[in-house]
Design a protein around this motif. Structure first.
Motif, PDB file in Angstrom:
ATOM      1  N   ILE A 102       2.168   0.026 -18.598  1.00 51.81           N
ATOM      2  CA  ILE A 102       1.841   0.198 -17.184  1.00 51.81           C
ATOM      3  C   ILE A 102       1.185  -1.079 -16.698  1.00 51.81           C
ATOM      4  CG2 ILE A 102       0.447   1.520 -15.541  1.00 51.81           C
ATOM      5  CD1 ILE A 102       0.499   3.660 -18.051  1.00 51.81           C
ATOM      6  N   ALA A 103       1.741  -1.695 -15.669  1.00 58.79           N
ATOM      7  CA  ALA A 103       1.087  -2.842 -15.040  1.00 58.79           C
ATOM      8  C   ALA A 103       0.198  -2.310 -13.927  1.00 58.79           C
ATOM      9  CB  ALA A 103       2.122  -3.809 -14.475  1.00 58.79           C
ATOM     10  N   ALA A 104      -1.082  -2.627 -13.976  1.00 57.74           N
ATOM     11  CA  ALA A 104      -2.010  -2.244 -12.914  1.00 57.74           C
ATOM     12  C   ALA A 104      -2.339  -3.534 -12.160  1.00 57.74           C
ATOM     13  CB  ALA A 104      -3.261  -1.608 -13.501  1.00 57.74           C
ATOM     14  N   VAL A 105      -1.734  -3.685 -10.982  1.00 58.96           N
ATOM     15  CA  VAL A 105      -1.732  -4.966 -10.284  1.00 58.96           C
ATOM     16  C   VAL A 105      -2.691  -4.961  -9.100  1.00 58.96           C
ATOM     17  CG1 VAL A 105      -0.311  -6.600  -8.972  1.00 58.96           C
ATOM     18  CG2 VAL A 105       0.674  -5.390 -10.940  1.00 58.96           C
ATOM     19  N   ALA A 106      -3.697  -5.818  -9.151  1.00 57.05           N
ATOM     20  CA  ALA A 106      -4.542  -6.097  -7.989  1.00 57.05           C
ATOM     21  C   ALA A 106      -4.409  -7.584  -7.688  1.00 57.05           C
ATOM     22  CB  ALA A 106      -5.998  -5.741  -8.287  1.00 57.05           C
ATOM     23  N   GLY A 107      -4.443  -7.940  -6.427  1.00 55.60           N
ATOM     24  CA  GLY A 107      -4.368  -9.351  -6.064  1.00 55.60           C
ATOM     25  C   GLY A 107      -2.989  -9.942  -6.343  1.00 55.60           C
ATOM     26  N   TYR A 108      -2.975 -11.241  -6.664  1.00 61.12           N
ATOM     27  CA  TYR A 108      -1.706 -11.966  -6.772  1.00 61.12           C
ATOM     28  C   TYR A 108      -0.905 -11.598  -8.011  1.00 61.12           C
ATOM     29  CZ  TYR A 108      -3.820 -14.913  -3.202  1.00 61.12           C
ATOM     30  OH  TYR A 108      -4.409 -15.369  -2.056  1.00 61.12           O
ATOM     31  N   ALA A 109       0.354 -11.249  -7.802  1.00 60.79           N
ATOM     32  CA  ALA A 109       1.330 -11.133  -8.898  1.00 60.79           C
ATOM     33  C   ALA A 109       2.504 -12.009  -8.466  1.00 60.79           C
ATOM     34  CB  ALA A 109       1.757  -9.692  -9.113  1.00 60.79           C
ATOM     35  N   LEU A 110       2.360 -13.294  -8.729  1.00 60.10           N
ATOM     36  CA  LEU A 110       3.325 -14.270  -8.219  1.00 60.10           C
ATOM     37  C   LEU A 110       4.076 -14.923  -9.376  1.00 60.10           C
ATOM     38  CD1 LEU A 110       1.110 -16.026  -5.505  1.00 60.10           C
ATOM     39  CD2 LEU A 110       2.714 -14.118  -5.228  1.00 60.10           C
ATOM     40  N   GLY A 111       5.322 -15.319  -9.117  1.00 62.76           N
ATOM     41  CA  GLY A 111       6.097 -16.025 -10.131  1.00 62.76           C
ATOM     42  C   GLY A 111       6.092 -15.246 -11.437  1.00 62.76           C
ATOM     43  N   GLY A 112       5.651 -15.914 -12.504  1.00 61.42           N
ATOM     44  CA  GLY A 112       5.581 -15.253 -13.802  1.00 61.42           C
ATOM     45  C   GLY A 112       4.715 -14.008 -13.794  1.00 61.42           C
ATOM     46  N   ILE A 123       4.779   0.097 -12.404  1.00 57.94           N
ATOM     47  CA  ILE A 123       3.881  -0.820 -11.695  1.00 57.94           C
ATOM     48  C   ILE A 123       3.047  -0.011 -10.709  1.00 57.94           C
ATOM     49  CG2 ILE A 123       3.679  -2.897 -10.277  1.00 57.94           C
ATOM     50  CD1 ILE A 123       6.446  -3.761 -11.232  1.00 57.94           C
ATOM     51  N   LEU A 124       1.742   0.026 -10.956  1.00 57.91           N
ATOM     52  CA  LEU A 124       0.794   0.613 -10.010  1.00 57.91           C
ATOM     53  C   LEU A 124       0.141  -0.548  -9.276  1.00 57.91           C
ATOM     54  CD1 LEU A 124      -1.103   3.251 -12.196  1.00 57.91           C
ATOM     55  CD2 LEU A 124       0.737   3.678 -10.555  1.00 57.91           C
ATOM     56  N   ALA A 125      -0.045  -0.416  -7.979  1.00 58.23           N
ATOM     57  CA  ALA A 125      -0.612  -1.522  -7.215  1.00 58.23           C
ATOM     58  C   ALA A 125      -1.890  -1.108  -6.505  1.00 58.23           C
ATOM     59  CB  ALA A 125       0.403  -2.025  -6.182  1.00 58.23           C
ATOM     60  N   ALA A 126      -2.857  -1.986  -6.506  1.00 61.94           N
ATOM     61  CA  ALA A 126      -3.997  -1.839  -5.606  1.00 61.94           C
ATOM     62  C   ALA A 126      -3.534  -2.214  -4.201  1.00 61.94           C
ATOM     63  CB  ALA A 126      -5.134  -2.751  -6.049  1.00 61.94           C
ATOM     64  N   ARG A 182       3.227   3.389  -6.880  1.00 58.25           N
ATOM     65  CA  ARG A 182       2.164   3.967  -6.066  1.00 58.25           C
ATOM     66  C   ARG A 182       1.150   2.907  -5.699  1.00 58.25           C
ATOM     67  NH1 ARG A 182      -0.747   7.719  -8.392  1.00 58.25           N
ATOM     68  NH2 ARG A 182       0.404   7.558 -10.338  1.00 58.25           N
ATOM     69  N   ILE A 183       0.517   3.040  -4.534  1.00 60.69           N
ATOM     70  CA  ILE A 183      -0.586   2.157  -4.140  1.00 60.69           C
ATOM     71  C   ILE A 183      -1.865   2.978  -4.180  1.00 60.69           C
ATOM     72  CG2 ILE A 183      -1.574   0.700  -2.327  1.00 60.69           C
ATOM     73  CD1 ILE A 183       1.206   0.385  -1.171  1.00 60.69           C
ATOM     74  N   VAL A 184      -2.917   2.418  -4.778  1.00 63.98           N
ATOM     75  CA  VAL A 184      -4.213   3.095  -4.788  1.00 63.98           C
ATOM     76  C   VAL A 184      -5.272   2.116  -4.295  1.00 63.98           C
ATOM     77  CG1 VAL A 184      -3.588   4.688  -6.643  1.00 63.98           C
ATOM     78  CG2 VAL A 184      -4.660   2.519  -7.201  1.00 63.98           C
ATOM     79  N   PRO A 185      -6.409   2.616  -3.762  1.00 63.94           N
ATOM     80  CA  PRO A 185      -7.490   1.712  -3.375  1.00 63.94           C
ATOM     81  C   PRO A 185      -7.898   0.870  -4.591  1.00 63.94           C
ATOM     82  CG  PRO A 185      -7.938   3.946  -2.606  1.00 63.94           C
ATOM     83  CD  PRO A 185      -6.738   4.031  -3.495  1.00 63.94           C
ATOM     84  N   ALA A 186      -8.217  -0.402  -4.350  1.00 70.81           N
ATOM     85  CA  ALA A 186      -8.490  -1.328  -5.455  1.00 70.81           C
ATOM     86  C   ALA A 186      -9.536  -0.778  -6.416  1.00 70.81           C
ATOM     87  CB  ALA A 186      -8.927  -2.684  -4.891  1.00 70.81           C
TER      88      ALA A 186
END
Ligand code: CAA
Length: 261
Positions: A102-112, A123-126, A182-186
């Motif tokens: 599971i990738a828990a992504v906050a902030g920049y997920a750019l390029g690599g 992929i879960l995103a803040a 899904r998007i969740v509060p950071a």
């Protein structure tokens, strides 16, 4: 417990059958240099080899999941350097993990960083997450799967716009596009990733491996091959004690006690 003080670019721990890897190069927004990639893949494989781990969560910091491959490390590389000594070669092993990631992504997920998220299964995103493949702005193209996985995730035409212009997209656009589940509060991102990880880790481990492998086949093979391997894996589940237990528990109206066998 999978804590390893020898890592310099990541933090690792394990709890309730979930392994956690936090990218930890704050001075470079978790840019993926060789050292970080090596540690990340080594730690992920150690979790994958441990039947006491049923899911892996990969996180970054509040500001960056990862701002891409390390541009400073690549800047002076020649064609021959990159050809003979691919700094991202070990990501092949990451793609072959049996355990759901599971990738828990906050902030920049750019390029690599975006490519690393796409090598994960979920992929879960803040609400702070920003995704994109801005390599074109540097005079290169994505090199760890971006031109292949992004079109599969969000469609050919939207992926082409992002890769060719270098435009980034915020979490809500990424969710609409299907990149993010899904998007969740950071502030709740890690707790939510933990819930998802613990939910998966409570299922039968061999069945989870089979489900991940079948989902991978959907991305990596033809429909006919994928359906054939799904059929084989589905049938194989009937050789497991956990199938007997899961269906008996349904009949008895109780929670199944999976023993991962
Ligand atoms: N590589 C190396 N260092 C990086 C980096 C990267 N990808 N991204 C950020 N950093 C460093 C910065 O150089 C800076 O270091 P210094 O303090 O020593 O100058 C530090 O991290 C903080 O970054 P910024 O000061 O730039 O932070 P910001 O908030 O102003 O901007 C950002 C954030 C928009 C993400 C900006 O850092 C940025 O554009 N980063 C690069 C994004 C990018 O182009 N990624 C693709 C890389 S190529 C790739 O990934 C190839 C591939 O597919 C294999």
């Amino acid at each position: 417990d999978h804590e390893n003080t020898e890592y310099r670019n990541i933090l690792t721990r394990a709890e309730n059958r979930v392994g956690y890897i936090a990218l930890n190069r704050p001075e470079a927004l978790n840019a993926l240099n060789r050292a970080l990639v090596g540690e990340l893949v080594t730690a992920a494989r150690a979790f994958d080899d441990d039947p006491g781990i049923g899911a892996i969560v990969v996180t970054g910091s509040e500001k960056a999941f990862a701002a891409g491959a390390d541009i400073k490390e690549m800047a002076d590389q020649s064609y021959v350097d990159m050809f003979l000594d691919d700094p991202f070669a070990r990501f092949g092993e990451f793609g072959r993990l049996r355990t759901p990631v599971i990738a828990a992504v906050a902030g920049y997920a750019l390029g690599g960083g975006c490519e690393l998220a796409m090598m994960c299964d979920i992929i879960l995103a803040a609400d702070t997450a920003v995704f994109g493949q801005p390599e074109i702005n540097l005079g290169v193209i994505p090199g760890i799967g971006g031109t292949q996985r992004l079109p599969r995730a969000i469609g050919a035409y939207k992926a082409a716009e992002l890769v060719l212009t270098g435009r980034t997209m915020a979490a809500d656009e990424a969710e609409r596009a299907g990149l993010v589940s899904r998007i969740v509060p950071a502030a709740e991102l890690l707790a939510e990733a933990t819930r998802v990880g613990e939910t998966i880790a409570a299922k039968s481990l061999p069945v989870v491996y089979a489900a991940k492998a079948a989902l991978r086949a959907a991305q990596e093979t033809t429909l006919a091959q994928g359906l054939a391997s799904e059929k084989q894996a589905f049938t194989s589940a009937f050789a497991l004690e956990d199938q007997t237990e899961g269906m008996a528990a349904f009949r008895d109206k109780r929670t199944p006690q999976f023993r991962h066998r």
